[in-house]
Write a protein that holds these residues in place. Structure first.
Motif, PDB file in Angstrom:
ATOM      1  N   PRO A  11       0.838  -1.196   0.000  1.00  0.00           N
ATOM      2  CA  PRO A  11       0.000   0.000   0.000  1.00  0.00           C
ATOM      3  C   PRO A  11       0.881   1.256   0.000  1.00  0.00           C
ATOM      4  O   PRO A  11       1.798   1.367   0.828  1.00  0.00           O
ATOM      5  CB  PRO A  11      -0.804  -0.107   1.308  1.00  0.00           C
ATOM      6  N   ASP A  12       0.631   2.178  -0.963  1.00  0.00           N
ATOM      7  CA  ASP A  12       1.481   3.360  -1.141  1.00  0.00           C
ATOM      8  C   ASP A  12       1.019   4.470  -0.200  1.00  0.00           C
ATOM      9  O   ASP A  12       0.318   5.394  -0.613  1.00  0.00           O
ATOM     10  CB  ASP A  12       1.420   3.802  -2.613  1.00  0.00           C
ATOM     11  N   LYS A  13       1.385   4.360   1.078  1.00  0.00           N
ATOM     12  CA  LYS A  13       1.013   5.416   2.035  1.00  0.00           C
ATOM     13  C   LYS A  13       2.157   5.616   3.038  1.00  0.00           C
ATOM     14  O   LYS A  13       3.008   4.715   3.194  1.00  0.00           O
ATOM     15  CB  LYS A  13      -0.303   5.044   2.743  1.00  0.00           C
ATOM     16  N   PRO A  14       2.187   6.780   3.695  1.00  0.00           N
ATOM     17  CA  PRO A  14       3.321   7.045   4.597  1.00  0.00           C
ATOM     18  C   PRO A  14       3.448   5.969   5.671  1.00  0.00           C
ATOM     19  O   PRO A  14       2.441   5.498   6.202  1.00  0.00           O
ATOM     20  CB  PRO A  14       2.958   8.404   5.223  1.00  0.00           C
ATOM     21  N   GLY A  15       4.680   5.581   5.934  1.00  0.00           N
ATOM     22  CA  GLY A  15       4.922   4.667   7.055  1.00  0.00           C
ATOM     23  C   GLY A  15       5.148   3.214   6.668  1.00  0.00           C
ATOM     24  O   GLY A  15       5.719   2.444   7.439  1.00  0.00           O
ATOM     25  N   THR A  16       4.723   2.809   5.429  1.00  0.00           N
ATOM     26  CA  THR A  16       4.860   1.377   5.109  1.00  0.00           C
ATOM     27  C   THR A  16       6.324   0.977   4.914  1.00  0.00           C
ATOM     28  O   THR A  16       6.745  -0.071   5.404  1.00  0.00           O
ATOM     29  CB  THR A  16       4.046   0.986   3.854  1.00  0.00           C
ATOM     30  N   ALA A  17       7.087   1.842   4.212  1.00  0.00           N
ATOM     31  CA  ALA A  17       8.499   1.491   4.000  1.00  0.00           C
ATOM     32  C   ALA A  17       9.205   1.403   5.355  1.00  0.00           C
ATOM     33  O   ALA A  17       9.995   0.477   5.614  1.00  0.00           O
ATOM     34  CB  ALA A  17       9.179   2.530   3.118  1.00  0.00           C
TER      35      ALA A  17
END
Ligand SMILES: Nc1ncnc2c1ncn2[C@@H]1O[C@H](COP(=O)(O)OP(=O)(O)O)[C@@H](O)[C@H]1O
Ligand SMILES: N[C@@H](CC(=O)OP(=O)(O)O)C(=O)O
Length: 424
Positions: free
Chosen positions: A273-279
């Motif tokens: 999911p391309d959202k802040p915090g996943t990486a």
């Protein structure tokens, strides 16, 4: 008269004849009036053979016992080398890493040297003896257990001893005539470098040019130890690793060389999911497993799904542990699946002049394109461009880039010589 530290790698002491040849070289240096400290690696492929043996008795051997086993390889070569040297009329005494005062942390298999107290080595030198030290090993300051410094660690032992003893030079003897513009086993037209700065050598070593171990170069730079890489099979002049990029003359070559690395694998996390915090969540878990990652690529996310793929490279040996760590967060991060690929290779072009010369990247990518080589990942630093390719295309890629940057030695300069062995 000075103090010389000489390190002989496994390829130089592969058999009895090799040990005698090295002993003759040591005797010659001693007779020339120098104090001599020798650091020696295990004979030939002994370390690999011991690792195989351990695997046969246990799939996951305790790290303490594995270190105890692996350090026996260097014990054999140090004792034989001291005998062969004594046989030539030069008194020599062998010492384990622990006896030589190599003190490390307790990270078995990748211990760091934290102090060197070479009292016994000094005593041997004061008595006029040659000190022969087992490379790649030390003793933990906390547990007093025997540790190893990681593959290729004898280079680091040699530089650390040279620094602690205030040696004039640390000579690293191997099975090629110095540091070349590429691995001469892959590029026979590779050219020997007369001198190379610490920074350039750091990038070469970090990019896989195993002629010197990365930590050894870091150590040499920190303590200002000049390192002279030479062949133990020939009297040729070798390569001097010393100095800093700031002191380079303007006419210094733009490109230092091409390095390759087959020790890494690639993991792709599919459908993130391309959202802040996943990486952050993904890489926190990989880091918590004690794994160092190298290159990272994230694709542009698909507009329809808001999902993206993240790929990264890491040491092959850590692949299983990383896959386990990531699968534990599949639910919480919400990614689709994981892919593991160990058929990749990394190629790096290194050069101090790269940062001030436009057109280097264009020429680099054109050379790969003209050879039909597909690029899977790219990363750059101030003085390096690296790409990941298929493992099967790596050798051709190295040769293509080497030629494209005019690094091939001309016929009358003579081709690089590789003395025996197969390379690991
Ligand atoms: N740029 C380079 N210059 C010289 N040798 C290189 C380079 N890159 C890789 N190598 C490889 O490093 C090898 C020497 O390292 P290693 O096998 O660890 O030797 P040793 O047993 O002496 O420590 C050479 O045989 C060569 O194949
Ligand atoms: N014997 C150890 C340490 C070493 O430094 O070896 P070499 O100098 O042959 O790379 C190894 O194989 O990793």
């Amino acid at each position: 008269m000075g103090l010389v530290v000489q390190k002989y790698g496994g390829s130089s002491v592969a058999d009895a004849a090799g040990i005698k040849r090295v002993a003759a070289r040591i005797a010659e240096t001693r007779r020339a009036g120098h104090d001599v400290v020798v650091v020696v690696s295990a004979m030939g492929d002994t370390t690999d053979e011991l690792l195989d043996l351990a695997e046969q008795v246990s799939p996951l051997p305790p790290a303490r016992e594995l270190d105890m086993l692996l350090t026996s390889g260097e014990r054999i070569s140090m004792a034989l080398l001291a005998m062969a040297t004594a046989n030539l009329g030069i008194q020599a005494r062998s010492f384990t890493g622990s006896q030589a005062g190599v003190i490390t942390d307790s990270a078995h298999g990748r211990a760091r040297i934290i102090d060197v107290s070479p009292g016994r080595i000094r005593d041997a030198l004061d008595a006029g003896d040659v000190a022969v030290v087992a490379g790649f090993q030390g003793v933990s300051v906390d547990t007093k257990d025997i540790t190893t410094l990681g593959r290729g660690g004898s280079d680091t032992t040699a530089v650390a001893l040279a620094a602690a003893l205030g040696a004039d030079v640390c000579e690293i003897y191997t099975d090629v005539d110095g540091v070349f513009t590429a691995d001469p086993r892959i590029v026979p037209a590779a050219r020997r470098l007369e001198t190379v700065t610490y920074e350039e050598m750091l990038e070469l070593a970090a990019s896989g040019a195993k002629v010197l171990m990365l930590r050894c170069v870091e150590y040499a730079r920190r303590y200002g130890v000049p390192v002279h890489v030479r062949s133990s099979f020939s009297p040729r002049p070798g390569t001097l690793v010393a100095g800093s990029m700031e002191d380079l003359p303007v006419e210094h070559a733009i490109i230092t060389g091409v390095a390759h690395d087959r020790s890494e694998a690639k993991i792709t996390v599919v459908g993130v999911p391309d959202k802040p915090g996943t990486a952050a969540e993904l890489f926190e878990h990989v880091a918590a497993a004690g794994i160092n990652i190298d290159m990272i690529v994230q694709n542009v996310s698909a507009a329809a799904t808001g999902l993206t793929d993240v790929s990264f490279t890491l040491p092959k040996a850590d692949g299983q542990a990383a896959m386990t760590a990531l699968s534990q967060v599949q639910g919480s991060v919400g990614f689709g699946s994981l892919r593991f690929d160990d058929q990749v290779g990394k190629l790096s072009l290194i050069g101090a002049g790269m940062r001030s010369n436009p057109g280097v990247s264009a020429r680099f990518f054109k050379a790969l394109a003209d050879s039909g080589i597909n690029i899977e990942m790219i990363s750059t630093s101030e003085i390096r461009i690296s790409v990941v390719t298929r493992d099967s295309a790596l050798d051709d890629a190295v040769r293509a880039v080497h030629t494209a940057f005019g690094l091939d030695a001309s016929a009358d300069e003579g081709r690089a010589t590789v003395y025996g062995g197969t390379g690991r």
